[in-house]
Design a protein around this motif. Structure first.
Motif, short mmCIF file in Angstrom:
data_model
loop_
_atom_site.label_atom_id
_atom_site.label_comp_id
_atom_site.label_asym_id
_atom_site.label_seq_id
_atom_site.Cartn_x
_atom_site.Cartn_y
_atom_site.Cartn_z
N PRO A 115 0.82 -1.21 0.00
CA PRO A 115 0.00 0.00 0.00
C PRO A 115 0.86 1.26 0.00
CG PRO A 115 -0.02 -1.04 2.15
CD PRO A 115 0.73 -1.96 1.23
N GLU A 174 -1.66 5.22 3.69
CA GLU A 174 -2.22 4.61 4.89
C GLU A 174 -2.93 5.70 5.69
OE1 GLU A 174 1.80 4.80 7.64
OE2 GLU A 174 1.20 2.90 6.78
N PRO A 175 -3.87 5.32 6.55
CA PRO A 175 -4.59 6.33 7.35
C PRO A 175 -3.61 7.14 8.21
CG PRO A 175 -5.70 4.22 7.50
CD PRO A 175 -4.41 3.98 6.77
N THR A 220 -2.11 9.08 11.33
CA THR A 220 -2.15 8.82 12.77
C THR A 220 -1.27 9.82 13.50
OG1 THR A 220 -0.30 7.27 12.57
CG2 THR A 220 -2.51 6.32 12.49
N LEU A 252 -5.47 10.42 4.59
CA LEU A 252 -4.41 9.48 4.26
C LEU A 252 -3.07 10.18 4.24
CD1 LEU A 252 -6.14 7.61 1.31
CD2 LEU A 252 -5.93 6.85 3.67
N SER A 284 1.24 9.32 3.10
CA SER A 284 2.16 8.44 2.41
C SER A 284 2.79 7.47 3.41
CB SER A 284 3.21 9.30 1.72
OG SER A 284 4.39 8.66 1.55
N ALA A 285 2.86 6.21 3.05
CA ALA A 285 3.43 5.19 3.94
C ALA A 285 4.95 5.22 3.88
CB ALA A 285 2.91 3.82 3.54
N TYR A 310 8.39 2.98 4.42
CA TYR A 310 8.88 1.62 4.50
C TYR A 310 10.38 1.65 4.73
CZ TYR A 310 4.34 0.40 2.72
OH TYR A 310 2.99 0.28 2.59
#
Length: 41
Positions: A4, A7-8, A10, A28, A30-31, A33
């Motif tokens: 993904p 992501e939501p 937080t 949302l 950006s995730a 990694y």
């Protein structure tokens, strides 16, 4: 394998956008990694 991209939101990110979101809207972000020692995102 699917990774993904979004992501939501937080934590502090959700606090920063909270007054701008509407009812039932999911903000949302950006995730991030970490692969090896590199952060991607």
């Amino acid at each position: 394998m699917r990774i993904p991209i979004m992501e939501p939101a937080t934590g502090v990110y959700l606090d920063a956008i909270r007054k701008y979101i509407k009812f039932r809207q999911v903000p949302l972000m950006s995730a991030d990694y970490i692969i090896g020692e590199r952060s991607i995102g």
